[in-house]
Design an enzyme around this catalytic site. Sequence first.
Site, PDB file in Angstrom:
ATOM      1  CE1 TYR A 154      51.564 -81.509 145.863  1.00 31.03           C
ATOM      2  CE2 TYR A 154      50.503 -83.050 144.351  1.00 31.03           C
ATOM      3  CZ  TYR A 154      50.602 -81.781 144.905  1.00 31.03           C
ATOM      4  OH  TYR A 154      49.746 -80.787 144.495  1.00 31.03           O
ATOM      5  CE  LYS A 158      48.369 -81.272 147.599  1.00 29.60           C
ATOM      6  NZ  LYS A 158      48.028 -80.080 148.394  1.00 29.60           N
TER       7      LYS A 158
HETATM    8  P1  NAD Z   1      52.220 -72.399 143.604  1.00 28.55           P
HETATM    9  O1  NAD Z   1      53.573 -72.996 143.752  1.00 28.55           O
HETATM   10  O2  NAD Z   1      51.961 -71.508 142.427  1.00 28.55           O
HETATM   11  O3  NAD Z   1      51.824 -71.578 144.928  1.00 28.55           O
HETATM   12  C1  NAD Z   1      52.023 -72.132 146.208  1.00 28.55           C
HETATM   13  C2  NAD Z   1      52.194 -70.991 147.203  1.00 28.55           C
HETATM   14  O4  NAD Z   1      52.397 -71.578 148.496  1.00 28.55           O
HETATM   15  C3  NAD Z   1      53.403 -70.103 146.901  1.00 28.55           C
HETATM   16  O5  NAD Z   1      53.042 -68.744 146.918  1.00 28.55           O
HETATM   17  C4  NAD Z   1      54.376 -70.455 148.025  1.00 28.55           C
HETATM   18  O6  NAD Z   1      55.224 -69.382 148.412  1.00 28.55           O
HETATM   19  C5  NAD Z   1      53.417 -70.843 149.150  1.00 28.55           C
HETATM   20  N1  NAD Z   1      54.063 -71.644 150.183  1.00 28.55           N
HETATM   21  C6  NAD Z   1      54.902 -72.699 150.004  1.00 28.55           C
HETATM   22  N2  NAD Z   1      55.334 -73.158 151.186  1.00 28.55           N
HETATM   23  C7  NAD Z   1      54.763 -72.379 152.148  1.00 28.55           C
HETATM   24  C8  NAD Z   1      54.843 -72.360 153.563  1.00 28.55           C
HETATM   25  N3  NAD Z   1      55.605 -73.233 154.239  1.00 28.55           N
HETATM   26  N4  NAD Z   1      54.116 -71.425 154.227  1.00 28.55           N
HETATM   27  C9  NAD Z   1      53.355 -70.511 153.552  1.00 28.55           C
HETATM   28  N5  NAD Z   1      53.251 -70.492 152.204  1.00 28.55           N
HETATM   29  C10 NAD Z   1      53.957 -71.414 151.513  1.00 28.55           C
HETATM   30  O7  NAD Z   1      51.199 -73.625 143.636  1.00 28.55           O
HETATM   31  P2  NAD Z   1      49.679 -73.786 143.117  1.00 28.55           P
HETATM   32  O8  NAD Z   1      49.723 -74.534 141.846  1.00 28.55           O
HETATM   33  O9  NAD Z   1      48.957 -72.498 143.200  1.00 28.55           O
HETATM   34  O10 NAD Z   1      49.142 -74.814 144.227  1.00 28.55           O
HETATM   35  C11 NAD Z   1      48.323 -74.434 145.331  1.00 28.55           C
HETATM   36  C12 NAD Z   1      47.822 -75.700 146.017  1.00 28.55           C
HETATM   37  O11 NAD Z   1      47.085 -76.487 145.085  1.00 28.55           O
HETATM   38  C13 NAD Z   1      48.935 -76.596 146.554  1.00 28.55           C
HETATM   39  O12 NAD Z   1      48.532 -77.188 147.779  1.00 28.55           O
HETATM   40  C14 NAD Z   1      49.049 -77.649 145.475  1.00 28.55           C
HETATM   41  O13 NAD Z   1      49.587 -78.846 145.994  1.00 28.55           O
HETATM   42  C15 NAD Z   1      47.602 -77.797 145.053  1.00 28.55           C
HETATM   43  N6  NAD Z   1      47.424 -78.368 143.709  1.00 28.55           N
HETATM   44  C16 NAD Z   1      47.938 -77.758 142.589  1.00 28.55           C
HETATM   45  C17 NAD Z   1      47.734 -78.343 141.339  1.00 28.55           C
HETATM   46  C18 NAD Z   1      48.262 -77.736 140.057  1.00 28.55           C
HETATM   47  O14 NAD Z   1      48.137 -78.367 138.988  1.00 28.55           O
HETATM   48  N7  NAD Z   1      48.813 -76.551 140.056  1.00 28.55           N
HETATM   49  C19 NAD Z   1      47.035 -79.541 141.231  1.00 28.55           C
HETATM   50  C20 NAD Z   1      46.538 -80.141 142.382  1.00 28.55           C
HETATM   51  C21 NAD Z   1      46.731 -79.533 143.619  1.00 28.55           C
END
Ligand code: NAD
Length: 253
Positions: A154, A158
């Site tokens: 990851y 990123k």
């Molecule tokens: P989440 O798991 O709640 O939501 C992710 C969504 O992406 C889900 O609805 C899932 O079905 C969809 N998804 C996964 N694989 C897919 C694919 N191949 N095609 C289409 N859709 C797909 O995650 P989140 O926390 O809302 O994270 C959103 C973004 O933010 C991600 O890129 C994550 O890496 C990044 N992020 C999150 C955090 C955190 O603390 N939550 C921190 C830093 C970065």
Amino acid sequence: MTDAPQRIAIVTGAARGIGAAIAKRLAADGMAVGVVDLQESATGSTVAAITDAGGRAIGIGADVADTGQVEAAVARVADELGAPTVLVNNAGILRDNLIFKMTDDDFDQVVRVHLRGAFLMTRAVQRHQVEARWGRIVSLSSTSALGNRGQANYAAVKAGLQGFTKTLAIELGRYNITANAIAPGIIATDMLRQTAERVGVPFEDYLAAATKDVPVGRVGQPEDIANAASFFCAEASSFVSGQVLYVAGGPRA
Ligand code: NAD
């Protein structure tokens, strides 16, 4: 209000979490939104929230790492909403493990969704942006890009998205297309719940412990990230490109 035509946005992974908040915020900003997630049925609540508030949105099922599905999703947005000129690469998954336990599949799946997914979506959408001579691309990085135990895969993607973003900014700037990345810290979503489960800590305890390390004294909410996305996608942000904005309640994770 201005007479400017409505912008059309695509937000990936927008069925829930950060993507859902971004989709709703861009709609509130006046854009029509293609809400993309793996299953079209899962996009219903985001689409309903937008349309109930008087906005325009459609839900589309597509795997961002599948070329054919990406091309079809972008074509559907163009047909049903109009040419998409705003793209938020948000879809993501976790396959955390310490390096000695990380499988080939753990690594490949994370690269596939985050990096290949952002690449395929961007390649498909930039055609419309170049034609329009205007565009906004925002990709979700993470504070994990700076390194995080259990996340070699990851962290690599990123960090990779930051290089991808800077290159898009250089290549596409001449067409009034900006590309920026948001690097969230700890945001309370289902993804974080998954991390808490992996380390065997109840979600509320995990959030409480995480809060101690955040200078502003709270974890982030999806709306905190949507606010940054709104800024990067705004008409007025045309001179902000190739940047990585850490949205983490402090200077680092
Ligand atoms: P989440 O798991 O709640 O939501 C992710 C969504 O992406 C889900 O609805 C899932 O079905 C969809 N998804 C996964 N694989 C897919 C694919 N191949 N095609 C289409 N859709 C797909 O995650 P989140 O926390 O809302 O994270 C959103 C973004 O933010 C991600 O890129 C994550 O890496 C990044 N992020 C999150 C955090 C955190 O603390 N939550 C921190 C830093 C970065």
